[in-house]
Design a protein around this motif. Structure first.
Motif, PDB file in Angstrom:
ATOM      1  N   ASP A   3       2.645  -7.485  -1.412  1.00 39.56           N
ATOM      2  CA  ASP A   3       3.924  -7.542  -2.129  1.00 39.56           C
ATOM      3  C   ASP A   3       3.724  -8.047  -3.560  1.00 39.56           C
ATOM      4  O   ASP A   3       4.312  -7.516  -4.506  1.00 39.56           O
ATOM      5  N   GLU A   4       2.907  -9.097  -3.730  1.00 40.43           N
ATOM      6  CA  GLU A   4       2.699  -9.668  -5.059  1.00 40.43           C
ATOM      7  C   GLU A   4       1.931  -8.704  -5.949  1.00 40.43           C
ATOM      8  O   GLU A   4       2.276  -8.518  -7.132  1.00 40.43           O
ATOM      9  N   ARG A   6       1.835  -5.480  -5.644  1.00 37.74           N
ATOM     10  CA  ARG A   6       2.765  -4.378  -5.930  1.00 37.74           C
ATOM     11  C   ARG A   6       3.707  -4.758  -7.063  1.00 37.74           C
ATOM     12  O   ARG A   6       3.981  -3.962  -7.966  1.00 37.74           O
ATOM     13  N   ARG A   7       4.225  -5.989  -6.999  1.00 36.48           N
ATOM     14  CA  ARG A   7       5.136  -6.448  -8.050  1.00 36.48           C
ATOM     15  C   ARG A   7       4.445  -6.430  -9.408  1.00 36.48           C
ATOM     16  O   ARG A   7       5.021  -5.999 -10.412  1.00 36.48           O
ATOM     17  N   ARG A   8       3.203  -6.884  -9.471  1.00 37.19           N
ATOM     18  CA  ARG A   8       2.476  -6.924 -10.732  1.00 37.19           C
ATOM     19  C   ARG A   8       2.238  -5.518 -11.280  1.00 37.19           C
ATOM     20  O   ARG A   8       2.344  -5.293 -12.498  1.00 37.19           O
ATOM     21  N   ILE A   9       1.940  -4.589 -10.395  1.00 35.58           N
ATOM     22  CA  ILE A   9       1.687  -3.213 -10.837  1.00 35.58           C
ATOM     23  C   ILE A   9       2.973  -2.561 -11.341  1.00 35.58           C
ATOM     24  O   ILE A   9       3.014  -1.965 -12.418  1.00 35.58           O
ATOM     25  N   LEU A  10       4.047  -2.685 -10.575  1.00 31.14           N
ATOM     26  CA  LEU A  10       5.298  -2.035 -10.946  1.00 31.14           C
ATOM     27  C   LEU A  10       5.938  -2.658 -12.176  1.00 31.14           C
ATOM     28  O   LEU A  10       6.660  -1.993 -12.921  1.00 31.14           O
ATOM     29  N   SER A  11       5.685  -3.940 -12.410  1.00 33.61           N
ATOM     30  CA  SER A  11       6.262  -4.615 -13.576  1.00 33.61           C
ATOM     31  C   SER A  11       5.407  -4.451 -14.818  1.00 33.61           C
ATOM     32  O   SER A  11       5.834  -4.819 -15.918  1.00 33.61           O
ATOM     33  N   ALA A  33      -8.799 -14.241   3.955  1.00 29.43           N
ATOM     34  CA  ALA A  33     -10.119 -13.719   4.274  1.00 29.43           C
ATOM     35  C   ALA A  33     -10.322 -12.351   3.619  1.00 29.43           C
ATOM     36  O   ALA A  33      -9.359 -11.686   3.217  1.00 29.43           O
ATOM     37  N   ARG A  34     -11.578 -11.918   3.545  1.00 24.99           N
ATOM     38  CA  ARG A  34     -11.892 -10.634   2.918  1.00 24.99           C
ATOM     39  C   ARG A  34     -11.192  -9.473   3.636  1.00 24.99           C
ATOM     40  O   ARG A  34     -10.732  -8.529   2.999  1.00 24.99           O
ATOM     41  N   GLY A  35     -11.108  -9.583   4.968  1.00 26.59           N
ATOM     42  CA  GLY A  35     -10.434  -8.527   5.717  1.00 26.59           C
ATOM     43  C   GLY A  35      -8.972  -8.377   5.318  1.00 26.59           C
ATOM     44  O   GLY A  35      -8.443  -7.259   5.258  1.00 26.59           O
ATOM     45  N   THR A  36      -8.324  -9.501   5.032  1.00 25.39           N
ATOM     46  CA  THR A  36      -6.921  -9.458   4.610  1.00 25.39           C
ATOM     47  C   THR A  36      -6.792  -8.779   3.256  1.00 25.39           C
ATOM     48  O   THR A  36      -5.868  -7.989   3.021  1.00 25.39           O
ATOM     49  N   VAL A  37      -7.718  -9.085   2.334  1.00 22.40           N
ATOM     50  CA  VAL A  37      -7.716  -8.440   1.014  1.00 22.40           C
ATOM     51  C   VAL A  37      -7.842  -6.936   1.174  1.00 22.40           C
ATOM     52  O   VAL A  37      -7.103  -6.155   0.562  1.00 22.40           O
ATOM     53  N   ARG A  38      -8.761  -6.506   2.002  1.00 23.92           N
ATOM     54  CA  ARG A  38      -8.987  -5.074   2.177  1.00 23.92           C
ATOM     55  C   ARG A  38      -7.794  -4.387   2.821  1.00 23.92           C
ATOM     56  O   ARG A  38      -7.462  -3.241   2.487  1.00 23.92           O
ATOM     57  N   GLU A  39      -7.123  -5.080   3.750  1.00 25.49           N
ATOM     58  CA  GLU A  39      -5.925  -4.505   4.363  1.00 25.49           C
ATOM     59  C   GLU A  39      -4.818  -4.346   3.321  1.00 25.49           C
ATOM     60  O   GLU A  39      -4.101  -3.338   3.307  1.00 25.49           O
ATOM     61  N   ALA A  40      -4.664  -5.335   2.454  1.00 23.27           N
ATOM     62  CA  ALA A  40      -3.628  -5.261   1.415  1.00 23.27           C
ATOM     63  C   ALA A  40      -3.920  -4.122   0.448  1.00 23.27           C
ATOM     64  O   ALA A  40      -3.016  -3.361   0.071  1.00 23.27           O
ATOM     65  N   LEU A  41      -5.178  -3.976   0.047  1.00 23.79           N
ATOM     66  CA  LEU A  41      -5.537  -2.900  -0.877  1.00 23.79           C
ATOM     67  C   LEU A  41      -5.365  -1.536  -0.213  1.00 23.79           C
ATOM     68  O   LEU A  41      -4.951  -0.569  -0.863  1.00 23.79           O
ATOM     69  N   ALA A  42      -5.680  -1.452   1.077  1.00 24.16           N
ATOM     70  CA  ALA A  42      -5.493  -0.187   1.797  1.00 24.16           C
ATOM     71  C   ALA A  42      -4.019   0.199   1.838  1.00 24.16           C
ATOM     72  O   ALA A  42      -3.669   1.384   1.701  1.00 24.16           O
ATOM     73  N   LEU A  43      -3.145  -0.787   1.993  1.00 23.06           N
ATOM     74  CA  LEU A  43      -1.710  -0.521   1.997  1.00 23.06           C
ATOM     75  C   LEU A  43      -1.264   0.009   0.638  1.00 23.06           C
ATOM     76  O   LEU A  43      -0.494   0.975   0.553  1.00 23.06           O
ATOM     77  N   LEU A  44      -1.759  -0.601  -0.435  1.00 21.06           N
ATOM     78  CA  LEU A  44      -1.392  -0.153  -1.780  1.00 21.06           C
ATOM     79  C   LEU A  44      -1.954   1.239  -2.078  1.00 21.06           C
ATOM     80  O   LEU A  44      -1.315   2.032  -2.766  1.00 21.06           O
ATOM     81  N   ARG A  45      -3.128   1.549  -1.551  1.00 20.05           N
ATOM     82  CA  ARG A  45      -3.675   2.903  -1.711  1.00 20.05           C
ATOM     83  C   ARG A  45      -2.793   3.921  -1.003  1.00 20.05           C
ATOM     84  O   ARG A  45      -2.529   5.011  -1.513  1.00 20.05           O
ATOM     85  N   ALA A  46      -2.336   3.572   0.214  1.00 19.41           N
ATOM     86  CA  ALA A  46      -1.478   4.472   0.985  1.00 19.41           C
ATOM     87  C   ALA A  46      -0.155   4.717   0.265  1.00 19.41           C
ATOM     88  O   ALA A  46       0.460   5.776   0.428  1.00 19.41           O
ATOM     89  N   GLU A  47       0.274   3.755  -0.533  1.00 19.09           N
ATOM     90  CA  GLU A  47       1.514   3.896  -1.295  1.00 19.09           C
ATOM     91  C   GLU A  47       1.291   4.619  -2.609  1.00 19.09           C
ATOM     92  O   GLU A  47       2.255   4.882  -3.357  1.00 19.09           O
ATOM     93  N   GLY A  48       0.036   4.935  -2.926  1.00 19.91           N
ATOM     94  CA  GLY A  48      -0.261   5.635  -4.168  1.00 19.91           C
ATOM     95  C   GLY A  48      -0.233   4.758  -5.404  1.00 19.91           C
ATOM     96  O   GLY A  48      -0.161   5.259  -6.528  1.00 19.91           O
ATOM     97  N   LEU A  49      -0.324   3.436  -5.217  1.00 19.98           N
ATOM     98  CA  LEU A  49      -0.254   2.522  -6.356  1.00 19.98           C
ATOM     99  C   LEU A  49      -1.620   2.187  -6.935  1.00 19.98           C
ATOM    100  O   LEU A  49      -1.722   1.824  -8.114  1.00 19.98           O
TER     101      LEU A  49
END
Length: 245
Positions: A3-4, A6-11, A33-49
């Motif tokens: 979420d954070e 995403r906010r930085r990218i959209l703003s 953890a590193r796994g959490t970072v990768r999950e967050a980035l994967a979500l942003l990739r899926a959103e096309g951001l």
């Protein structure tokens, strides 16, 4: 975390094209953890951001120019037929000159499938000229299409020769050269996720759908051409006016 970011990218805090912090930096900032970072980035990739490239990292996806696709664009081709000015509906959409326009093409003769035959209102198996195009603006692929013409109409004519592409005035001028003046065009528009070939050819990032336009080109009541045009949805704005008077 997603979420954070995403906010930085959209703003615009993270502008298009800027690399995101490294995984280690994001782990430290968000205490995850590193796994959490990768999950967050994967979500942003899926959103096309964001886009991730081997050897470069993850960066905010560059914003592609959005082109208006209006119902008046084919009139540009009619104008070209009358004036001789170099251009097509694609160059009008892209607002580019002829020198910036390039076209990859592949022609072959094929029997009509059931779906295409229905659009032409002919029997399945009717022979067609299939033309596959990739349209480029200054070398960058912007859209692709598969266009069909009745083989009996174009066989042995300059229209069937890929060496004559790109043809000023596009389909309108091509049919006019054969003695046909286009009278109407019908388009059906839908959206879907891209297939692998479209992703590779049009350089579509994850999470971005495509707009697919199925076109029927008419001379009076006869369908002269059928095409399926595919455009990444983040590069086009459909603009149609419906007159009810």
């Amino acid at each position: 975390m997603a979420d954070e970011l995403r906010r930085r990218i959209l703003s615009g805090v993270i502008p298009p094209g800027l690399l995101l912090p490294s995984e280690s930096t994001l782990m430290a900032e968000f205490s995850v953890a590193r796994g959490t970072v990768r999950e967050a980035l994967a979500l942003l990739r899926a959103e096309g951001l964001v886009v991730t490239e081997m050897g470069r990292g993850t960066y905010a996806r560059p914003v592609m120019p959005v082109r208006r696709l209006g119902s008046d664009r084919y009139r540009k081709e009619l104008d070209q037929v009358r004036s001789g000015e170099l251009g097509t509906s694609f160059t009008a959409d892209q607002q580019i000159g002829w020198a910036a326009y390039a076209l990859d093409k592949k022609f072959r003769e094929v029997p009509a499938t059931q779906a295409v035959a229905e659009l032409f209102e002919v029997e399945p198996g009717t022979m067609l000229l299939e033309r596959r195009f990739v349209f480029r603006n200054s070398g960058v692929p912007q859209q692709m299409s598969t266009s069909y013409l009745l083989l009996e109409t174009v066989a042995g004519t300059p229209v069937a020769d890929p060496a004559n592409e790109p043809w000023p005035g596009g389909n309108t001028s091509q049919l006019y050269s054969l003695g046909y003046t286009i009278t109407s065009i019908r388009e059906q528009v839908r959206a879907r996720m891209p297939v692998a070939d479209e992703v590779d050819t049009l350089k579509i990032p994850g999470g971005v759908p495509v707009v697919v336009i199925t076109r029927q080109t008419y001379v009076n009541s006869q369908v002269m051409e059928v095409a399926e045009i595919t455009i990444p949805a983040d590069r086009v704005s459909l603009d149609y006016q419906i007159d009810l008077t």
